[in-house]
Design a protein around this motif. Structure first.
Motif, mmCIF file in Angstrom:
data_model
loop_
_atom_site.group_PDB
_atom_site.id
_atom_site.type_symbol
_atom_site.label_atom_id
_atom_site.label_comp_id
_atom_site.label_asym_id
_atom_site.label_seq_id
_atom_site.Cartn_x
_atom_site.Cartn_y
_atom_site.Cartn_z
ATOM 1 N N GLN A 1 0.821 -1.203 0.000
ATOM 2 C CA GLN A 1 0.000 0.000 0.000
ATOM 3 C C GLN A 1 0.860 1.260 0.000
ATOM 4 O O GLN A 1 0.568 2.237 -0.699
ATOM 5 N N THR B 1 3.889 1.457 -1.177
ATOM 6 C CA THR B 1 4.520 1.557 -2.493
ATOM 7 C C THR B 1 3.606 2.293 -3.468
ATOM 8 O O THR B 1 4.040 3.210 -4.170
ATOM 9 N N LEU B 2 2.344 1.911 -3.512
ATOM 10 C CA LEU B 2 1.410 2.574 -4.418
ATOM 11 C C LEU B 2 1.175 4.029 -4.015
ATOM 12 O O LEU B 2 1.030 4.900 -4.881
ATOM 13 N N ARG B 3 1.160 4.291 -2.705
ATOM 14 C CA ARG B 3 0.966 5.675 -2.249
ATOM 15 C C ARG B 3 2.129 6.554 -2.683
ATOM 16 O O ARG B 3 1.942 7.683 -3.165
ATOM 17 N N GLU C 1 -0.875 8.201 -7.972
ATOM 18 C CA GLU C 1 -1.939 7.623 -8.782
ATOM 19 C C GLU C 1 -1.443 7.311 -10.188
ATOM 20 O O GLU C 1 -0.576 7.999 -10.724
ATOM 21 N N ALA C 2 -2.002 6.275 -10.774
ATOM 22 C CA ALA C 2 -1.673 5.966 -12.166
ATOM 23 C C ALA C 2 -2.173 7.097 -13.067
ATOM 24 O O ALA C 2 -3.206 7.715 -12.786
ATOM 25 N N PHE D 1 -0.773 -4.271 -15.484
ATOM 26 C CA PHE D 1 -0.297 -3.273 -14.515
ATOM 27 C C PHE D 1 0.661 -2.287 -15.178
ATOM 28 O O PHE D 1 0.568 -1.073 -14.969
ATOM 29 N N ARG E 1 0.255 1.853 -15.581
ATOM 30 C CA ARG E 1 1.216 2.846 -15.126
ATOM 31 C C ARG E 1 1.730 3.716 -16.280
ATOM 32 O O ARG E 1 2.274 4.794 -16.053
ATOM 33 N N GLU F 1 6.738 -7.387 -10.063
ATOM 34 C CA GLU F 1 6.719 -6.120 -9.310
ATOM 35 C C GLU F 1 7.210 -4.939 -10.139
ATOM 36 O O GLU F 1 6.992 -3.790 -9.773
ATOM 37 N N LEU G 1 9.177 -2.278 -8.274
ATOM 38 C CA LEU G 1 8.528 -1.732 -7.075
ATOM 39 C C LEU G 1 8.616 -2.767 -5.963
ATOM 40 O O LEU G 1 7.862 -3.731 -5.932
ATOM 41 N N LEU H 1 5.798 -4.609 -4.048
ATOM 42 C CA LEU H 1 4.924 -5.537 -4.762
ATOM 43 C C LEU H 1 5.627 -6.852 -5.077
ATOM 44 O O LEU H 1 5.058 -7.707 -5.755
ATOM 45 N N LEU I 1 -3.936 -5.437 -6.932
ATOM 46 C CA LEU I 1 -3.831 -4.385 -7.946
ATOM 47 C C LEU I 1 -5.116 -4.201 -8.740
ATOM 48 O O LEU I 1 -5.204 -3.301 -9.574
#
Length: 478
Positions: free
Chosen positions: A12, A14-16, A20-21, A50, A54, A94, A97, A100, A137
């Protein structure tokens, strides 16, 4: 090390931290359903989905012929190894990243010490990780959706699909073939076995009911890793005995592809001259595919496992319910035969490619080796571009071929091994996605030129800095 209350915290975060994509920047085209369609919902399909997200590419469609998630991919169906054949440290889905990655996922659930305790990843753990990856994801995969045919149509593609038994037609601009080891050809069955009925024969690429082989005598033809895995699975499910037959006088034990596995060679392999790539492919074919030691150990410890070296099958038929063959003058009979004999590449053998298979450039069309370096199997592989795209046999005859990207072992001669699996993700997925992005952008250049040269409202007025403008002092004349 204690496990965190929230095992997905690192993912979480990592995505933060990466934000945002991007919003989909590809303009809609009337009559087009998808910008990209990915064939295959396994680790390849999820990773591409994914990566495309991105890159800001929307309307990505991932389809899989399997009925549901539990039957998709190979890890819970046709794969029979206990552990993956690649090092656990390899970069994978991943995409750089760390939150992930498999290691992050595994340590969050079982701790760093548990991760450090094993050498290679358990097949079941890998399947669980991929399931988490897709779900975390939010990768949407359309199951029970089989590709029947790709039909070029006005610069795009008309996809003929079987969706839960009903025929559908959908339009897409780009295609990624992430459909596994037989995705640009099929399972190879030697002539000696090809006449056997399905009641007595299966290829390792198929789902096999090993419980139904309990108490039976099994022959496995082939000596690569999948053959040893099948032999072990049969014995572990109660087969009376298993005989494995190898053409070679000894089991291949020299993994020659390791010498070109360092980043300089592997990352730049597609740029090598054709003659070098051809010789490398020949060298691998001559050395053979090497099973990992633990795959061999898994069967040799069983007293009812028997290995036959230098024992190719020349003939086999069914007599009184048994498969009968003769090897070196000795007659054998078996209840069932498993062909662990690998795969072949031939776009013309794929129903979905038949509309244009004859227009795809193959290695035989591109390169003429010396007489002593001819190999009809290698010559049948497609000659792929740097983004894994099909190329035209005759320039200008089928320009749409560049919009089909082949991410499966059909790229063996063009890209070297490994190809289409975990070790190749780091090199190849970004290259394919970058080309898809470039192609879609340039295809809609008029739209994007207007967009990037459009008017932009000012962010502030001159009043923001008016009070700080230097005013020279006026000196009165004397």
């Amino acid at each position: 090390m204690t496990k965190p209350d929230n095992p997905d915290f690192s993912a979480q975060e990592t995505l933060r931290l990466i934000g945002e994509a991007p919003v989909n920047w590809v303009p809609d085209i009337r009559g087009i359903d998808h910008n990209v369609t990915i064939i295959g919902g396994g680790q390849t399909g999820a990773t591409f989905a994914f990566a495309l997200r991105r890159a800001g590419i929307g309307k990505v469609n991932v389809i899989d012929a399997a009925d549901d998630e539990s039957h998709a991919g190979v890890w819970l169906t046709r794969a029979r190894m206990n552990k993956l054949r690649t090092p656990k440290s390899l970069a994978g889905p991943e995409l750089g990243l760390s939150g992930l990655s498999f290691q992050s996922w595994y340590e969050a659930r079982r701790g760093a010490e548990a991760y450090a305790s094993f050498d290679r990843i358990s097949r079941i753990d890998w399947a669980d990780y991929l399931k988490w990856y897709r779900n975390f994801l939010g990768i949407k995969i359309r199951y029970a959706t089989k590709l029947l045919q790709i039909e070029p149509a006005d610069g795009h593609f008309r996809l003929h699909l079987d969706v839960a038994g009903r025929h559908h037609i959908e339009m897409t601009r780009k295609i990624v073939l992430g459909n596994g080891v037989g995705g640009a050809g099929g399972a190879y069955v030697p002539p000696a076995l090809s006449s056997l009925p399905k009641t007595h024969l299966a290829h390792t690429s198929e789902v096999i009911d090993f419980t139904g082989l309990k108490g039976k005598s099994i022959a496995v033809v082939g000596s690569a890793a999948s053959a040893f895995d099948a032999a072990a699975t049969a014995l572990e499910n109660g087969a009376a005995n298993t005989h494995l037959f190898a053409r070679r006088a000894s089991i291949a034990n020299v993994p020659i592809n390791r010498v070109r596995g360092y980043p300089g060679a592997y990352d730049n392999y597609p740029h090598l001259p054709d003659a070098i790539r051809w010789k490398q492919a020949l060298r691998f074919r001559a050395a053979g595919s090497t099973p990992p030691p633990d795959a061999i150990e898994r069967v040799v410890r069983q007293s009812n496992f028997h290995l036959h070296l230098g024992a190719p099958w020349d003939v086999a038929d069914v007599r009184e319910g048994k498969v009968v063959t003769q090897i070196h003058g000795q007659t054998f009979d078996f209840d069932f035969v498993i062909a662990g004999t690998g795969y072949f590449a031939d776009p013309a053998a794929r129903p979905e490619l038949v509309a244009f298979a004859d227009k795809i450039r193959l290695w035989r069309d591109q390169y003429s080796p010396a007489a002593d370096e001819r190999d009809s199997s290698l010559e049948a592989h497609p000659y792929l571009g740097l983004a894994h795209e099909f190329l035209e046999k005759v320039p200008g005859q089928a320009p749409y071929l560049k919009d089909i990207h082949v991410y499966n072992p059909a790229g063996f001669v063009s890209f070297g091994l490994p190809i289409g699996d975990v070790p190749s993700i780091r090199r190849d997925v970004p290259a394919v996605v970058a080309r898809i992005s470039r192609d879609l952008f340039l295809a809609d250049l008029d739209h994007h030129e207007k967009r990037i040269t459009g008017s932009v409202d000012p962010e502030f007025s001159e009043q923001l800095y008016a009070s700080a403008i230097w005013q020279a002092e006026t000196i009165a004349a004397e």
